[in-house]
Write a protein that holds these residues in place. Structure first.
Motif, PDB file in Angstrom:
ATOM      1  N   MET A 117       0.779  -1.540   0.249  1.00 40.45           N
ATOM      2  CA  MET A 117       0.062   0.009   0.394  1.00 40.45           C
ATOM      3  C   MET A 117       0.509   0.613  -0.040  1.00 40.45           C
ATOM      4  N   PRO A 118       1.336   1.705  -0.985  1.00 42.14           N
ATOM      5  CA  PRO A 118       2.168   2.768  -0.998  1.00 42.14           C
ATOM      6  C   PRO A 118       1.468   3.904  -0.525  1.00 42.14           C
ATOM      7  N   GLU A 119       0.544   4.567  -0.887  1.00 39.62           N
ATOM      8  CA  GLU A 119       0.328   5.754  -0.509  1.00 39.62           C
ATOM      9  C   GLU A 119       0.757   5.904   1.730  1.00 39.62           C
ATOM     10  N   GLU A 120       0.903   5.225   2.006  1.00 42.28           N
ATOM     11  CA  GLU A 120       1.075   5.660   3.627  1.00 42.28           C
ATOM     12  C   GLU A 120       2.002   5.238   3.879  1.00 42.28           C
ATOM     13  N   LEU A 121       3.393   4.955   2.385  1.00 43.43           N
ATOM     14  CA  LEU A 121       4.525   4.766   3.066  1.00 43.43           C
ATOM     15  C   LEU A 121       4.688   6.459   2.492  1.00 43.43           C
ATOM     16  N   GLU A 122       4.070   7.459   1.429  1.00 39.36           N
ATOM     17  CA  GLU A 122       4.119   8.334   1.146  1.00 39.36           C
ATOM     18  C   GLU A 122       4.329   9.254   2.272  1.00 39.36           C
ATOM     19  N   GLU A 123       5.311  10.404   2.056  1.00 40.00           N
ATOM     20  CA  GLU A 123       4.821  11.758   2.810  1.00 40.00           C
ATOM     21  C   GLU A 123       3.418  12.473   1.888  1.00 40.00           C
ATOM     22  N   ASP A 124       2.970  13.215   2.627  1.00 37.16           N
ATOM     23  CA  ASP A 124       2.004  14.525   2.511  1.00 37.16           C
ATOM     24  C   ASP A 124       0.724  13.531   2.091  1.00 37.16           C
ATOM     25  N   ALA A 125       0.828  11.920   1.452  1.00 34.75           N
ATOM     26  CA  ALA A 125      -0.599  11.560   1.296  1.00 34.75           C
ATOM     27  C   ALA A 125      -1.510  11.050   2.778  1.00 34.75           C
ATOM     28  N   VAL A 126      -2.845  12.041   2.519  1.00 35.67           N
ATOM     29  CA  VAL A 126      -3.133  11.507   4.238  1.00 35.67           C
ATOM     30  C   VAL A 126      -4.623  11.448   4.176  1.00 35.67           C
ATOM     31  N   LEU A 127      -4.627   9.907   3.354  1.00 35.70           N
ATOM     32  CA  LEU A 127      -5.422   8.630   3.372  1.00 35.70           C
ATOM     33  C   LEU A 127      -6.465   7.954   4.438  1.00 35.70           C
ATOM     34  N   GLY A 128      -7.407   8.046   4.644  1.00 33.45           N
ATOM     35  CA  GLY A 128      -7.593   6.836   5.684  1.00 33.45           C
ATOM     36  C   GLY A 128      -6.933   5.270   5.526  1.00 33.45           C
ATOM     37  N   LEU A 129      -6.711   4.682   6.547  1.00 36.47           N
ATOM     38  CA  LEU A 129      -5.897   3.356   6.601  1.00 36.47           C
ATOM     39  C   LEU A 129      -7.176   2.532   6.923  1.00 36.47           C
ATOM     40  N   MET A 130      -8.668   2.827   6.340  1.00 37.25           N
ATOM     41  CA  MET A 130      -9.464   1.213   6.476  1.00 37.25           C
ATOM     42  C   MET A 130      -9.237   0.615   5.930  1.00 37.25           C
ATOM     43  N   GLN A 131     -10.285  -0.555   6.548  1.00 38.45           N
ATOM     44  CA  GLN A 131      -9.957  -1.818   5.553  1.00 38.45           C
ATOM     45  C   GLN A 131     -11.407  -1.536   4.047  1.00 38.45           C
ATOM     46  N   ASP A 132     -10.990  -2.141   3.095  1.00 39.91           N
ATOM     47  CA  ASP A 132     -11.834  -2.276   2.099  1.00 39.91           C
ATOM     48  C   ASP A 132     -12.523  -2.545   1.206  1.00 39.91           C
ATOM     49  N   ARG A 133     -13.971  -2.651   2.118  1.00 40.98           N
ATOM     50  CA  ARG A 133     -15.370  -3.359   2.429  1.00 40.98           C
ATOM     51  C   ARG A 133     -16.082  -2.230   1.487  1.00 40.98           C
ATOM     52  N   PRO A 134     -16.159  -2.774   0.298  1.00 42.63           N
ATOM     53  CA  PRO A 134     -17.511  -2.466  -1.052  1.00 42.63           C
ATOM     54  C   PRO A 134     -18.786  -2.435   0.210  1.00 42.63           C
ATOM     55  N   LEU A 135     -19.585  -1.273  -0.114  1.00 47.23           N
ATOM     56  CA  LEU A 135     -20.691  -1.404   0.204  1.00 47.23           C
ATOM     57  C   LEU A 135     -22.125  -2.396  -0.667  1.00 47.23           C
ATOM     58  N   VAL A 136     -22.120  -4.000  -0.748  1.00 50.32           N
ATOM     59  CA  VAL A 136     -22.505  -4.513  -1.905  1.00 50.32           C
ATOM     60  C   VAL A 136     -23.527  -5.348  -0.559  1.00 50.32           C
ATOM     61  N   LEU A 137     -24.445  -6.037  -1.348  1.00 46.45           N
ATOM     62  CA  LEU A 137     -24.904  -7.278  -0.783  1.00 46.45           C
ATOM     63  C   LEU A 137     -24.882  -8.571  -0.285  1.00 46.45           C
ATOM     64  N   PRO A 138     -23.529  -8.786  -0.295  1.00 46.99           N
ATOM     65  CA  PRO A 138     -23.237  -9.790  -0.180  1.00 46.99           C
ATOM     66  C   PRO A 138     -23.015 -10.354   1.717  1.00 46.99           C
ATOM     67  N   CYS A 139     -23.275  -8.434   1.464  1.00 46.58           N
ATOM     68  CA  CYS A 139     -22.799  -8.715   3.115  1.00 46.58           C
ATOM     69  C   CYS A 139     -24.193  -8.593   3.837  1.00 46.58           C
ATOM     70  N   ILE A 140     -24.828  -8.098   3.256  1.00 48.31           N
ATOM     71  CA  ILE A 140     -26.103  -8.540   3.939  1.00 48.31           C
ATOM     72  C   ILE A 140     -26.127  -9.683   4.195  1.00 48.31           C
ATOM     73  N   PHE A 141     -26.193 -10.619   2.517  1.00 49.91           N
ATOM     74  CA  PHE A 141     -26.811 -12.101   2.702  1.00 49.91           C
ATOM     75  C   PHE A 141     -25.552 -12.529   4.008  1.00 49.91           C
ATOM     76  N   HIS A 142     -24.246 -12.420   3.642  1.00 49.12           N
ATOM     77  CA  HIS A 142     -23.659 -13.168   4.596  1.00 49.12           C
ATOM     78  C   HIS A 142     -23.802 -12.972   6.218  1.00 49.12           C
ATOM     79  N   ARG A 143     -24.148 -11.321   6.598  1.00 51.69           N
ATOM     80  CA  ARG A 143     -24.593 -11.659   7.922  1.00 51.69           C
ATOM     81  C   ARG A 143     -25.458 -11.732   8.227  1.00 51.69           C
TER      82      ARG A 143
END
Lengths: 555, 555
Positions: free
Chosen positions: A1-27
């Motif tokens: 994940m190159p962005e976290e090692l790059e100075e000045d790039a301030v991105l959130g570092l949260m898990q990439d979990r798309p909001l998709v209906l399988p989330c509801i199915f599996h839950r």
């Protein structure tokens, strides 16, 4: 994940979990498999299944779609009542990357043909009891390779055709898919629903996975529907109409039990299901609640905590009736196919504590403020400028949010519905109070324009329906030489009662401005309804096309 | 929009509305400006402000940041208690594209210096009462251009330095920014918080706009916190720690009133605020609830509907005490800085209806099932295989979801925390019941490994704390020649009471397996706490480094 090692790039570092209906199915599968899914069938029996069994059928259909050669992004048509199998399809289509297309069974045949062809459905699932409506159109539905018949206990003959497959037989030969369902792009379409509209062809609204998951999560919020695992939810509003207000997905996300009422929309059948299953949350259009109102006393509805109504405004008297008999008012939800559909909900707010009973009844008559992540504005239809939220100045409601449509599916015919800056023009005319709570006064096309002023047909109808002998009333505009338009009231008198024009006028005199009083009152047997149960003003206008007011007019 | 005209591309056609904190700001400003924000100050007074006033300050700070030349994506440090101004900063930093960095005021000076330098904060906001902690470090904080002092009524001297600015003076010269706040990328960082951890340097968690909005929306769900506009929320859990459990953002999203308790953490001050402001929802670590328990009777807490506790397990006896005195139990929330923090909440479920009082108390002692959009698994620390949800087999909890961290900010030191398939290893050891409800048994590093079996230090502590004369108890492992490790109980006796080792052993004999009974009991004055109020086992272990058990050992 190159962005976290790059100075000045301030991105959130949260898990990439798309909001998709399988989330509801599996839950649902993982945490709520033990919860009940009850269906009242066309055959008259009530069957009890579980979320586990629903999920197993979803996994079997995933295999079956591939076996049948259904395209990876195919539209999957449904022509079904609210049933367990319809719930299976709500998950099976989007979780496998296909698009659920719920077809309104109450449309005219030519509209059904139009939308199935327009969506290019590859396969359609149809309740056996609905075969007489759909099968005669099969020859015109050229994109549909298979019609899968769901046996609902009805006796309709199953056509002998290579295009016809039986749901149970299909499942019997389909092993459940065993992996996790993966949808990479949360902006992919999950479901489609056509709005019958008022002019031109029906227009398709394409919900994304993201919009559907967000709408479901919002539905759980305390000031929206507040659904909890302990709830028992019965969506009476059809699953073929605007996602059944999102209730099936929201229910699965939080693990409520579900009661699906099937085709029997009689008040006795519905109230029986509510009582027997200790339903806590239910939802329907006002005509259902009107028909059920006289019977409330006969059923134990003590488990109910939320009676939702939407689709058109709820007469104040109706909400009061529920409050009086079962201790809770009818709670209004406002939205439309284009809004997924929940845009506002009228939940009690701080400003209502300490209200008088009358003020509280007025509060219940509102559609309420927008739910989280939805914003609204009320604009002057002429200038497009926002009008003040003074609870007096009317304007058209426009809405914005992640589950509001930005265009129609494969259609150029949507200029009127979408503003240049990306909001939806709803066509509903309303006032807002200072808290942003909406009170609908009319559809923009249903306003009566009398002498340069507007008369709200909805408000007039509500006042007429507050008369104890009135069952239903609809007000339409009739052309008028002097005032441009004047209101005509079409009134349905309660069975066994009699009523005169004079009594209605007298009833209104203390309730509305003098110039609002209709110039004509006609008694009719029933107010014509649209395919989704709303008053069909279009039909009424056609019926009274050549109507002329009596001679004694407002001067 | 080319995709909608392209055959075969089936995308949802919903409005493109990124999930960003300006959604919460504009909603609060537009719909909830009239709601109260109450702050108890260091000076001892209670001030009442409004959401409108908070939003105005946000708009003024937007201008001020530019005036001061603060970078467009700068980290904005805060060194503050829970106050109105801290709430302003919760919005002003992320809504202007900067990153809110809440610094834990209870850390050691060298940790504070490390964190501020690691985050490279350009500006720090500091409560006047906290100047004696922060200002002596100013020379070592080389990236910080300005220290903005928030006058909280304390008498601390304000340093005469060009780096020092006063909050009120800054606002006085800053016109409110008038436009809408726009953040295009929902994955941009909105806020950061460092977790003090157990080994090595503190590690930064970077929350995105998206994760924060989703976490806030989920907090409104009925089976999470169920926050509604009518609620009055008092976060006792510090705003410098894990977003104060997301309460400030969730409260603004749904329009609750807020009560911010400032620096006075005495039970009398807190209970007074709860009673006077008719608070309905409050949240703190168990030590706060322990200290408040004896005083509950003296305050009118009848408005309270939800007393949240998290950070460490809640002794069963404590929850029962709240149930007995104020009619509601302590509700457990589980999570950590890396989880935004809400991962599970112990809300009542269908399976608890009809429970005995004892079973219900057991249910309240759990951390509960995961909230919507969060998934969990419990794995064997050795093999990594999932263990059964049989409420008996222990394993480490791993979690997944859109508001769970995937890595630490500018750090390579996180191998242990993140699994190869993108889940977070929490270091917490638990059992799960068949419904996915978590019961923590220990931190993985705090387990006592006795003769190849594990003893849960947390369960032992809870049983000891159930003794009516015990105020607090902490259990640590002591090396043992025969059994590898054996438990030592460090017990704090309630003021005015006396207790013997024999009484504790006798108390435990009917409650735990014989081999769980500690080999030693030491009476101490207080259990040392970490900067966030948890039992500091690290400190205790150091304190008892050379401890030897009495001769009469378990054989």
């Amino acid at each position: 994940m190159p962005e976290e090692l790059e100075e000045d790039a301030v991105l959130g570092l949260m898990q990439d979990r798309p909001l998709v209906l399988p989330c509801i199915f599996h839950r649902a599968e993982r945490y709520f498999g033990h919860k009940n899914v009850v269906t009242a069938t066309a055959g008259g029996t009530v069957s009890t299944s579980t979320v586990s069994a629903v999920c197993r059928q979803v996994r079997q259909l995933a295999t079956a779609f591939d076996t049948l050669g259904i395209g990876g992004d195919a539209r999957i048509g449904t022509f079904c009542w609210n049933t367990e199998q319809h719930l299976v399809l709500y998950l099976a289509a989007p979780c496998t990357g296909r698009v659920l297309h719920t077809v309104n069974i109450r449309l005219f045949p030519e509209q059904i043909v139009y939308i199935v062809n327009h969506a290019a459905d590859e396969i359609m699932f149809v309740d056996r009891s609905l075969l007489p409506v759909l099968w005669p159109l099969a020859d015109q539905l050229s994109t549909v390779k298979y019609f899968v018949v769901i046996d609902d206990g009805s006796a309709e003959e199953i056509p002998d055709s290579p295009r016809v497959v039986q749901y149970d037989q299909l499942l019997a030969i389909s092993e459940p898919y065993e992996g996790d369902f993966v949808i990479a792009d949360e902006n992919a379409a999950a479901a489609m629903c056509y709005t019958s509209g008022t002019t031109g062809n029906p227009k398709g609204v394409a919900y994304s996975h993201r919009s559907t998951v967000l709408h479901s999560l919002a539905a759980l919020a305390a000031d929206v529907l507040g659904l909890a695992e302990r709830d028992v939810v019965m969506p009476i509003v059809p699953m073929f109409h605007a996602n059944s207000w999102g209730l099936p997905y929201a229910a699965l996300l939080t693990g409520t039990a579900l009661v699906l009422p099937g085709p029997n929309m009689s008040p006795e059948a519905l109230l029986g299901l509510l009582a027997e299953n200790k339903v806590t949350v239910t939802a329907a259009v006002p005509t259902i609640w009107t028909s059920a109102a006289p019977l409330l006393d006969d059923y134990d509805l003590s488990a109910l905590r939320l009676v939702l109504s939407g689709g058109s405004a709820v007469p104040k008297a109706l909400s009061q009736k529920y409050l009086d008999v079962i201790g809770i008012p009818v709670t209004q939800v406002w939205g439309m196919t284009e809004t997924s559909p929940i845009a506002t909900v009228c939940t009690p707010r701080t400003q209502h504590s300490g209200c008088s009973e009358e003020e509280r009844a007025d509060a219940h008559a509102r559609q309420g403020p927008p739910v989280p992540l939805v914003d609204l504005r009320v604009v002057d239809p002429g200038t497009g400028a926002q009008v003040p939220w003074d609870n007096d100045t009317t304007g058209e409601v426009q809405v914005s949010g992640p589950w509001i449509a930005r265009s129609y599916y494969h259609s150029d015919d949507h200029n009127a519905a979408f503003t240049g800056d990306g909001w939806l023009s709803t066509g509903d005319v309303a006032v807002c109070d200072r808290y942003g709570s909406v009170l609908l006064v009319d559809r923009s096309k249903d306003l009566v324009k009398s002498g340069g002023e507007w008369i709200s047909s909805v408000q007039l109808e509500n006042e007429i329906m507050a008369h104890p002998k009135v069952s239903e009333a609809a007000v339409i505009a009739i052309p008028h030489d002097r005032w441009v338009e004047r209101p005509l009231a079409c009134v349905v008198v309660k069975a066994g009662e009699s009523l005169t024009v004079e009594e209605i006028v007298e009833h209104l005199e203390s309730r509305v401005a003098k110039w609002w009083i209709p110039d004509g009152v006609e008694f009719i047997d029933v107010v014509p309804k649209t395919s989704v149960g709303k008053f069909s003003k279009k039909t009424l206008r056609a019926q009274f096309e050549n109507y002329r007011f009596p001679v004694a007019e407002t001067s």
